[in-house]
Write a protein that holds these residues in place. Structure first.
Motif, mmCIF file in Angstrom:
data_model
loop_
_atom_site.group_PDB
_atom_site.id
_atom_site.type_symbol
_atom_site.label_atom_id
_atom_site.label_comp_id
_atom_site.label_asym_id
_atom_site.label_seq_id
_atom_site.Cartn_x
_atom_site.Cartn_y
_atom_site.Cartn_z
ATOM 1 N N THR A 43 1.264 -1.217 11.719
ATOM 2 C CA THR A 43 1.310 -2.111 10.565
ATOM 3 C C THR A 43 0.920 -3.523 10.938
ATOM 4 O O THR A 43 0.155 -4.195 10.225
ATOM 5 C CB THR A 43 2.722 -2.109 9.947
ATOM 6 O OG1 THR A 43 3.080 -0.771 9.644
ATOM 7 C CG2 THR A 43 2.744 -2.956 8.688
ATOM 8 N N PHE B 235 0.862 -1.180 0.000
ATOM 9 C CA PHE B 235 0.000 0.000 0.000
ATOM 10 C C PHE B 235 0.901 1.232 0.000
ATOM 11 O O PHE B 235 1.795 1.366 0.845
ATOM 12 C CB PHE B 235 -0.898 0.024 1.234
ATOM 13 C CG PHE B 235 -1.826 -1.158 1.340
ATOM 14 C CD1 PHE B 235 -3.113 -1.100 0.830
ATOM 15 C CD2 PHE B 235 -1.401 -2.335 1.952
ATOM 16 C CE1 PHE B 235 -3.966 -2.191 0.929
ATOM 17 C CE2 PHE B 235 -2.244 -3.424 2.053
ATOM 18 C CZ PHE B 235 -3.530 -3.361 1.539
ATOM 19 N N ALA C 43 -5.809 -0.100 4.176
ATOM 20 C CA ALA C 43 -5.249 -1.448 4.228
ATOM 21 C C ALA C 43 -6.121 -2.361 5.082
ATOM 22 O O ALA C 43 -6.375 -3.523 4.738
ATOM 23 C CB ALA C 43 -3.826 -1.402 4.777
#
Length: 1415
Positions: free
Chosen positions: A672, A654, A695
C-alpha cells in the motif's frame, strides 16, 4: 453541341456511350458522374456560369436559354466534384467557379439576397414571371458554400462565397412569422405559401438559422410540422409528395447520426422513405404494371408524356403508367445503396437504348409504351451526381459541413433540450416483497426494479414536446407523468404521451410550447420531468439492468445480484432518460435494498447517507453523492452481497468487490505504501495484485495525472460472474468479468495476468478518455477507445519492463491491420447509419487501429507536443463532449507553437490534413520500395485483399454492408505517411509520403548501402520491398544468424547500429506479418509458394517471443482450415520440427527462472513472466500439432492431479493444455474414468475460470458420443446453464474436429431453446460465428445456408449478421482453393531442409517479450 475541352473528351470519349457489361458499382457511378458533369459544363453559360433548367438529352444544340438558380447550385457543386476527380483540367474548372460566383455577386438580379427561380442564362433577367424563390436560392447557396469551403485556398472564391450567402436576408423572408415564406413577386409581394411542413425545406432553414448577418431564431426549426405516415408497417415523417423531398437537403447536409430536439434522425427517416417507395412500386404498383420489380422502381417529380408532373408514392400521386425516373433511385443512393444501385445497374445494363444517353441517365422513360423523355433536367441530373459522390466519398457532405455557420446552426438545433440533472430512485427487488402493493409503482414483484426519476432539463428555445428514451421493457403509467417549471413551480399540461417501440422514444406532447425562445446560456429555463416506472431485472440479456448470480461453495446455491451495462444505448432499459453520449448531466442516485442483510449498493459515487423507504418496511435507500456531468452509458446501478477488499491512498479509497470465497483466493500484496511513491516504472510485482495495479496507475501514471486529477474520492472494481465482455468503464465503479480482474492463485495463467493488467489499464484510462472527455456521438467512439488502448499498453510496458514496441506490434498494430483488410472494416470516423447499427461500433478499428494512429501521432508530433495538445484539450473541454476536430485543433495549436511539421518539411499542412487521411477512410497504405543505384523510390497504394476482390467478381449477388466500405471504398486512397529512413550506417532521417505525389525519391549519400524503412517507430502501413531488396534482407539475416556473436547481439547494451543491415526483433516480427498479409492477399510479388522459404531463414535460430507470436497468430487461419485435410500434414510436420527443440529448451529454463523470481527483484520477475508466456504459447501449439509428443507429460500430470485432488500442483500456464491433451490421447480403457473425473471437477468447482479448464478438457475427447453428451448440458434444465456458459461449451466443441459436424444437427434440433434474440450471449449466433472460422468446403457452406434458411423467420433481425457469415464462409473456401495446395508444397519442399537440432539457438530470457491475448 457546345465545344467540349479535349482533355475531358479524352477521359469520357465515345466509349462512355457504349454498354460495358459487368460494371462494378463504383465504375457505374464514375460513368454517371462524368456524364452528368458534361451537362453542367456544356449547358452552362461560359460567361455567367448559370446552368440551364433543362437541355436536350442527346447533347445536340438547344436554343433554349432559361436557367434555374437551383440547377446552378447543383452545377457549382458538380464543378467541385469534377475538380476533385480531375474530370478535366483543374485550373479551367476553378476559373469557371470563380467566374460564376463573380457574376452572381456583381451582376445577377436579386432582392434582399434572394434570386428568381428562372432566369435568362446569359443576361440573368427574370423569365416566366417566376417568383423570388427561397428554396431555389437555398439550393444555389448549397453550391456556393460548398465551393467556398473546397476552394478555400482561393481567397476570391472563399470571400465571394461568404458575401453571397451573408447578404441573403432570411429575416425578411419570415415576413413576421416563425416559418419562412416560399417566395416573393414584385407584382404581388409574398406568396401565400409557407415552409411549414417537413420536406426539402431543411437546407433553407439551417442556412437561415446559421446566417451571421440575417439569422432567424431556432424556433423556426421547431415551427414546421412533422406529420407521421405509415406504409407497409414503416412509420416515418412524410407528407404525400414525391421522394425528392427526402433527398435534396441531404445532398449537402450530413444528417447521419444527427438528432435534433425532436430526437429525430432525419437520415434514417429518408432511409425509411426510400424503403417505403420501393415497396410501393414493387408490391402495390407491380400488380398493375408488371415491369416494376426489385431492379426497376421509382418515380419522382419529372417530365411525363403530358408535361411536368409531381408523381410517385406512397400514397399514389399522379397518373402512374409504368414509367421510371432514374433520379428517384439515384438521389437515394446513400440511403439504400444495395437497392438503388441494383436499379441503376439494371437501367444501364438492360435498358441502354431508352435509359442512357449523352448526359447519362435520361430524366424519365416508359418501357411499356416506348416513350423516352428527350430532355434532361438540371436538378434531376444534379441530385443523382451529388448523392453518388456522397456515397462514394462523402465529398459534398464533408465540404459543405465545414462551413462554420452551418455548424453553428446544427449545434443550435441539436441541443435545444438538454438534461441538466437526474434524481433517480430505484429499488432492485432481489427478494420477494410482501407489501409491494404499498408502492406507488407498477409491477413491483421480485426481479423487477420500481423507481422514480426527476429529470431537470434546460431549454434554450421554445418547444412543444419533450422526447426521451424508454425501452418497452419499462412499464410506465403515462397518466402520472408530470412536467413543471422549476423556477415558478407552474405545472405544464401534457396533451398526450406516445411511445415508439422501434426507436424507444417516449414523447410528451405538451398543450402549449414552453421555453423563452432566447438562445443564450443566461436565459435558459429549467423544467422538471417526473416519471414513475418499473424496469425488469432481466435474466434473458446481459445489458441494461440485468440479473446475475454466482454459486456459493458451501451451500452450492445461487446468490443473485442486480447489475448494469448501459453502453452503448441500454440505460433506456433501466430508466427513462436522454440516452445518447451527447447528453451529459449530473446524477443524484438512490438505490434501495433490504436492510439488515449482506446486500449493499454500488454506484458511481460514494454513499452520502442511508434513509428508510417509507413504503417498504425493512428497506432503505443508499443515497449517493452527486456525480460530475456524465453520459448515461457510464452510470452504474449494482445491488449485491459481495465482500470487498479496500486500500486507501492519495485521498482515494479503492475497493475490489467479489464473492467472499474468491477474495480469499486472490493474490494480495502488502504494498500500500509503495503506491504513493510513484512506483509505476519497472515494478512488475504490481501486476500480481490488480487493486494495487489500478491504484498505482490512477495515482502515479504521469501521462494521465498531468492532464487532469481524478475527480472522485473512490474507485470501485467489481468482479462479475457472467459479464460477457472484458470490462466496462463506469465512472468510479468499473465492472469486470471474473478472470479479467481476479488473480486466483493456482488458476490464473501468465496470459491471464497480462490481460488483466492491460484491461485494467484500459479502463483506468477511460476515466479520462470517455468519462471526462466524452464523444459527441458514437461516430467518434474511437476517441475514447484508442487512447485507452494506447495508454493501457503504455502503462503495462512501463510497469512490467517489457519492450513497448514489441508488445504493441503483436497486440495492437498487427491485429488491427488484419481486421482492416477484411470484409467488415470501416473508417475510424464511423458514421452510424441507423440506431440499430450502434451495437456494431465495437470492432478492432476504434480500439486497435485507433491506438496505432494515436501512437503514430505521438511520434511525429513528439511526445512533448502531443501531451501539451492533450493538456490543452482537457483544460478547455473537461466533462464536455468532443469530436475529432476538437482533438486535431488542440494538437495543431501546440504543433504550430513548436513548428514541428514545418521542421519536417511540411509547410501549410495541418494536423487536421494529416489525420483526416487516416480517420475518414478504411484500410491502410502499402509503401512500395525499390532501389535505383543509391536512391530509394517510394510509392504508396491502398492494401488490397485479393480474395475480397475475387469474391466480389464471382458473387454478383453479394450484399454490400451499408455501414462499411471495403475494397472499392471511394475515398481518395492515399495517406500522409511518416517514415524514418535508415541508411547503411544506421543514420536515420524523417520523410513524409504525400498523398498527391506519384513517387518519392530519397537520395542516399552512401553508395551501394541498403536503406531500410522504419515505421516511426510502428507506422500503420505495410512495406513491400522489391524482390532484390527482400532477398538482400533475408541473406543478411542468414549471415547474421550464423555469426558467433549471436548471443552478444541479444545483450541490451549492444547497439542496433552494430548490425545496421539487420532488423530488430519487432521489425523481424513486422517482416513476417507483412509477408503473410501479402501472400494471403494474392500479391504476386510475395507468393505463398515461397512462404516456408522465408520462414526457414528466420525460424532455425529465432529466439524472440515477438517473432514467434506473430508467426502463430498468422498460422491460426491455416490451422483452422487445413486440419483434417490432405494439405495439413506437411506444414504440421514443418512446424513441429522447430517447436520440439524450442519447447524443450524453454521448459528446461522454468525451474531456474522461477527460483530466481522468488527474490522479487524486478528483472527476475519480468524474466519469469516473459518465459512462462513464451513457453505456454509454444507448448500449446506443439501439443495441438503433435498430441502424442505431449501425451507422456500430460498423462503424468493428470494422474498426479487425480491422486492428490490438488490442481495447483500443475503449473497454471500448462493446466488447460495438459488436461486437453490427456483427454485427446486417452486410451479406450481410461477414457470413462478420465471423463468422470473432469466432469466431477467441473460441477464441484465454483470458480468459472477453473471450471472452464475442465470444460475444455471434456471438449477435447475424440469420441463423438461423449461430445453429444456434453452438448446436452446446454439444454438440460436441471443443470440450469447460463447463456454465457452455453456459448463457451458449444464453442469448445466446435474447436474439436470430431465435434464440429454434430453441432449443426444439435443447433437445428434445439434452436427454440438456444436462440436468445435479445442476448449478446446468443448461443446460436455466437456458434455460427465460430463455425465460420472452420468453414473450408462447399459442403460446410451448404450446411450453414440450409440452417439459415430453415430458421430465417426467427432470425429476421439478424439478416445482416447472417449475410456476413455467409460472405466470410465463402472467403474461407476461396482461401482454401487458392492457398491450400501451395502451402502444402512449400512446406513439403522446406521440410527436407529443416534443421532438427537447435544447438545453435540462443534464447535470452531477458529479451523474451509477451503479448496479451484478450478474448
Amino acid at each position: 453541341m457546345k465545344g467540349f475541352p479535349l482533355v475531358l473528351l479524352a477521359v469520357l470519349g465515345v466509349s462512355c456511350l457504349q454498354l460495358v457489361a459487368g460494371r462494378t458499382n463504383d465504375e457505374l457511378l464514375e460513368e454517371i458522374e462524368q456524364a452528368s458533369f458534361k451537362f453542367f459544363w456544356e449547358q452552362a453559360d461560359p460567361i455567367t456560369g448559370q446552368v440551364k433548367d433543362r437541355g436536350l438529352a442527346s447533347g445536340a444544340d438547344d436554343p433554349r436559354d432559361v436557367a434555374s438558380v437551383a440547377a446552378t447550385g447543383f452545377g457549382l457543386t458538380a464543378l467541385a466534384i469534377a475538380h476533385e476527380r480531375e474530370f478535366m483540367d483543374r485550373s479551367v474548372i476553378e476559373a469557371r467557379v470563380q467566374g460564376t460566383l463573380e457574376y452572381i455577386y456583381y451582376n445577377l438580379t436579386h432582392v434582399n439576397g434572394f434570386y428568381y427561380h428562372f432566369i435568362n442564362m446569359s443576361t440573368g433577367e427574370r423569365v416566366w414571371d417566376s417568383e423570388l424563390s427561397s428554396i431555389d436560392t437555398a439550393l444555389m447557396m448549397g453550391g456556393v458554400l460548398t465551393v467556398g469551403q473546397y476552394f478555400e485556398n482561393n481567397s476570391i472564391i472563399r470571400n465571394l462565397s461568404q458575401e453571397i450567402y451573408q447578404r441573403v436576408d432570411y429575416e425578411w423572408m419570415l415576413n413576421g412569422t416563425d416559418v419562412l415564406n416560399m417566395g416573393w413577386k414584385p407584382e404581388s409581394g409574398f406568396l401565400n405559401d409557407w415552409w411549414n411542413r417537413y420536406c426539402e425545406l431543411m437546407i433553407l432553414v439551417i442556412q437561415a438559422i446559421g446566417s451571421p448577418t440575417h439569422g432567424i431564431p431556432v424556433q423556426s426549426w421547431n415551427a414546421f410540422t412533422r406529420p407521421n405516415f405509415t406504409y407497409a408497417g414503416i412509420n416515418y415523417i412524410h407528407f404525400p409528395t414525391p421522394i425528392f423531398v427526402h433527398q435534396y437537403a441531404h445532398a449537402w447536409i450530413d444528417f447521419r447520426n444527427q438528432v435534433d430536439n425532436f430526437t429525430i434522425d432525419y437520415f434514417e427517416n429518408s432511409v425509411k422513405a426510400t424503403r417505403a417507395t420501393k415497396l410501393f412500386f414493387t408490391q402495390e404498383m407491380s400488380t398493375n404494371f408488371t415491369n416494376y420489380n426489385e431492379n426497376f422502381w421509382g418515380l419522382t417529380a419529372s417530365d411525363t408524356p403530358g408535361g411536368y408532373e409531381a408523381w410517385g408514392g406512397p400514397p399514389l400521386q399522379g397518373p402512374i403508367d409504368g414509367s421510371i425516373v432514374p433520379c428517384a433511385a439515384g438521389g437515394s443512393i446513400p440511403f439504400l445503396p444495395n437497392d438503388t444501385l441494383a436499379v441503376l445497374q439494371n437501367l444501364r445494363e438492360n435498358y441502354t437504348d431508352q435509359a442512357w444517353t449523352y448526359y447519362g441517365l435520361v430524366d424519365a422513360f416508359n418501357p411499356v409504351t416506348g416513350w423516352t423523355d428527350t430532355d434532361v433536367i438540371g436538378i434531376d441530373v444534379g441530385i443523382t451526381m451529388l448523392m453518388a459522390e456522397n456515397y462514394r466519398s462523402e465529398f459534398v457532405w464533408k465540404h459543405y459541413m465545414q462551413d462554420p455557420h452551418v455548424k453553428r446552426a446544427m449545434d443550435a438545433i441539436g441541443f435545444v433540450i438538454k438534461p441538466v440533472n437526474y434524481r433517480l430512485e430505484i429499488i432492485p427487488l432481489l427478494f420477494e416483497v410482501d407489501n409491494y402493493q404499498n408502492l406507488p409503482y407498477l409491477n413491483a414483484s421480485k426481479f423487477h426494479a420500481p423507481g422514480k426519476v426527476w429529470i431537470s432539463i434546460a431549454l434554450q428555445e421554445k418547444t412543444s414536446n419533450i422526447t426521451l428514451h424508454a425501452h418497452d421493457d419499462i412499464l410506465i403509467d403515462t397518466n402520472k407523468i408530470k412536467v413543471f417549471n422549476i423556477n415558478t413551480n407552474e405545472t405544464i399540461t401534457i396533451n398526450n404521451v406516445t411511445r415508439d417501440n422501434e426507436t424507444d422514444f417516449l414523447v410528451l406532447h405538451l398543450n402549449d410550447a414552453i421555453g423563452d425562445g432566447l438562445a443564450s446560456e443566461q436565459s435558459k429555463e429549467l423544467y422538471m420531468v417526473y416519471i414513475e416506472f418499473t424496469s425488469r431485472i432481466a435474466d434473458d440479456r446481459l445489458n441494461g439492468l440485468y440479473l446475475d448470480y454466482y454459486i456459493e461453495p458451501k451451500s452450492m446455491k445461487k446468490r443473485f445480484l442486480s447489475t448494469s451495462l448501459f453502453a452503448p444505448n441500454h440505460a433506456r432499459k433501466a430508466f427513462p432518460c436522454f440516452d445518447s453520449p451527447g447528453f451529459k448531466a449530473t446524477f443524484d442516485i438512490s438505490i434501495g435494498r433490504k436492510d439488515n442483510t449482506s446486500y449493499s449498493s454500488i454506484s458511481n459515487m460514494p454513499i452520502s447517507h442511508t434513509v428508510p423507504i417509507p413504503e417498504l418496511t425493512g428497506w432503505v435507500f443508499d443515497v449517493f453523492q452527486q456525480t460530475p456531468p456524465l453520459p448515461t452509458y457510464i452510470v452504474a446501478l449494482i445491488s449485491t452481497d459481495f465482500s470487498y477488499r479496500s486500500i486507501k491512498s492519495g485521498g482515494i479509497e479503492f475497493r475490489l468487490y467479489a464473492p467472499d470465497y474468491l477474495l480469499r483466493r486472490t493474490k494480495q500484496l502488502n504494498l500500500t505504501e509503495r503506491v504513493k511513491n510513484n512506483t509505476t516504472v519497472n515494478n512488475p510485482n504490481l501486476l500480481q495484485d490488480p487493486l494495487l495495479y489500478i491504484a498505482d496507475m490512477l495515482l502515479n501514471f504521469q501521462f494521465l495525472t498531468d492532464l487532469a486529477s481524478y475527480p472522485l474520492a473512490k474507485l470501485d472494481v467489481i468482479a462479475l460472474p457472467h459479464f460477457y465482455f472484458n470490462a466496462m468503464e463506469n465512472m468510479g465503479a468499473v465492472t469486470f468479468k471474473y478472470p479479467v480482474i481476479l488473480n486466483v492463485e493456482g488458476t490464473t495463467t501468465t496470459s491471464d495476468l497480462m490481460r488483466l493488467s492491460y484491461v485494467a489499464g484500459h479502463e483506468i484510462a477511460h476515466q479520462w478518455f470517455g468519462n471526462m472527455l466524452t464523444p459527441k456521438s458514437w461516430t467518434y467512439v474511437w476517441l475514447k477507445e484508442s487512447f485507452s488502448d494506447y495508454l493501457g499498453a503504455l502503462h503495462l510496458a512501463q510497469t512490467s519492463g517489457f519492450d513497448f514496441d514489441e508488445f504493441f506490434a503483436t497486440y495492437e498494430l498487427q491485429r488491427a491491420m488484419r481486421f482492416d483488410a477484411g470484409a467488415n472494416t470501416h473508417p475510424l470516423e464511423n458514421h452510424i447509419k441507423s440506431a440499430a447499427a450502434v451495437a456494431e461500433i465495437y470492432t478492432d478499428i476504434p480500439y486497435r487501429k485507433g491506438a496505432s494512429i494515436v501512437y503514430m501521432i505521438s511520434n511525429f508530433l513528439t511526445e512533448k507536443v502531443f501531451r501539451q495538445g492533450l493538456k490543452s484539450l482537457f483544460d478547455a473541454k473537461k466533462f464536455s463532449n468532443i469530436d475529432q476536430n476538437d482533438l486535431f485543433e488542440a494538437l495543431e495549436e501546440k504543433q504550430q507553437e513548436s513548428n514541428i511539421l514545418a521542421s519536417q518539411g511540411l509547410t501549410n499542412i495541418t494536423v487536421n490534413d494529416i489525420l483526416n487521411s487516416w480517420t475518414q477512410q478504411s484500410g491502410y497504405p502499402v509503401v512500395r520500395v525499390r532501389r535505383e543505384k543509391s536512391n530509394l523510390i517510394l510509392t504508396q497504394e491502398k492494401f488490397k485483399n485479393g480474395l475480397l476482390i475475387e469474391l466480389k467478381a464471382k458473387d454478383v449477388n453479394e450484399t454490400k454492408d451499408s455501414n462499411n466500405k471495403n475494397e472499392d471504398e471511394p475515398e481518395n486512397p492515399f495517406w500522409w505517411i511518416p517514415l524514418t529512413i535508415a541508411d547503411g550506417l544506421g543514420k536515420k532521417s524523417i520523410h513524409w509520403l504525400h498523398p498527391n505525389s506519384e513517387e518519392t525519391i530519397i537520395k542516399s549519400k552512401i553508395q551501394g548501402k541498403f536503406n531500410s524503412i522504419k515505421r516511426v517507430p510502428l507506422g500503420y502501413f505495410r512495406v513491400l520491398y522489391s524482390e532484390a531488396d527482400l532477398s538482400l534482407i533475408l541473406n543478411n539475416l542468414k549471415q547474421f544468424y550464423s555469426r558467433e556473436e549471436l548471443g552478444a547481439y541479444y545483450q541490451p547494451e549492444l547497439s542496433f547500429e552494430r548490425f545496421p543491415a539487420l532488423l530488430k526483433p519487432v521489425e523481424r516480427s513486422q517482416l513476417v506479418d507483412d509477408y503473410f498479409a501479402f501472400a494471403f492477399s494474392g500479391y504476386q510479388e510475395v507468393p505463398v509458394s515461397d512462404l516456408f522459404n522465408v520462414l526457414s531463414t528466420i525460424l532455425p535460430y529465432e529466439g524472440k517471443y515477438v517473432v514467434w507470436k506473430t508467426l502463430f497468430t498468422n498460422m491460426e487461419k491455416p490451422y483452422n482450415l487445413l486440419q483434417n485435410t490432405e494439405f495439413f500434414d506437411a506444414p504440421r510436420k514443418y512446424l513441429i520440427s522447430y517447436l520440439k527443440p524450442l519447447s524443450l529448451f524453454l521448459r528446461s529454463q522454468i525451474p531456474v527462472v522461477i527460483s530466481q523470481a522468488s527474490c522479487s527483484q524486478p528483472s527476475h520477475l519480468t524474466r519469469k513472466l516473459k518465459l512462462l508466456q513464451f513457453h505456454s504459447m509454444v507448448f500449446s501449439w506443439l501439443c495441438k500439432l503433435d498430441p502424442e509428443e505431449c501425451s507422456q507429460v500430460s498423462g503424468k500430470a493428470v494422474k498426479q492431479f487425480m491422486q492428490s485432488g490438488n490442481y495447483s500442483l500443475i503449473l497454471a500456464d500448462e493446466q488447460s493444455t495438459l488436461y486437453c491433451n490427456a483427454m485427446w490421447t486417452a486410451s479406450e480403457s481410461s477414457l470413462e474414468s478420465l471423463w468422470s473425473f473432469f466432469e466431477k471437477q467441473y460441477f464441484e468447482e465454483p470458480y468459472s475460470e477453473q471450471k472452464n479448464k475442465y470444460l475444455k478438457a471434456l471438449s477435447c475427447v475424440t469420441r463423438q458420443s461423449y461430445l453429444e453428451r456434453l452438448l446436452t448440458w446446454t439444454t438440460n434444465e436441471t443443470l440450469d446453464f447460463h447463456d454465457v456458459d452455453r456459448v463457451l461449451l458449444i464453442k469448445m466443441v466446435i474447436a474439436n474436429p470430431v465435434g464440429r459436424n454434430i453441432v449443426w444437427d444439435f443447433l437445428d434440433k434445439n434452436f427454440n431453446v438456444l436462440y436468445k434474440s435479445s442476448s449478446v450471449a446468443n448461443p446460436v449466433t455466437e456458434s455460427l460465428k465460430y463455425l465460420v472460422d472452420y468453414c473450408n468446403s462447399n459442403e460446410n457452406l451448404r450446411k450453414m445456408e440450409n440452417f439459415i434458411k430453415t430458421h430465417e423467420g426467427a432470425m429476421e433481425k439478424k439478416k445482416k449478421f447472417l449475410e456476413k457469415q455467409i460472405k466470410n464462409s465463402k472467403l474461407n473456401i476461396l482461401w482454401m482453393d487458392t492457398f491450400a495446395k501451395p502451402i502444402q508444397q512449400s512446406a513439403d519442399n522446406n521440410l527436407k531442409n529443416t534443421r532438427l537440432q537447435r544447438s545453435s539457438c540462443t534464447v535470452d530470457n531477458d529479451e523474451i517479450v509477451t503479448v496479451l491475448p484478450m478474448n
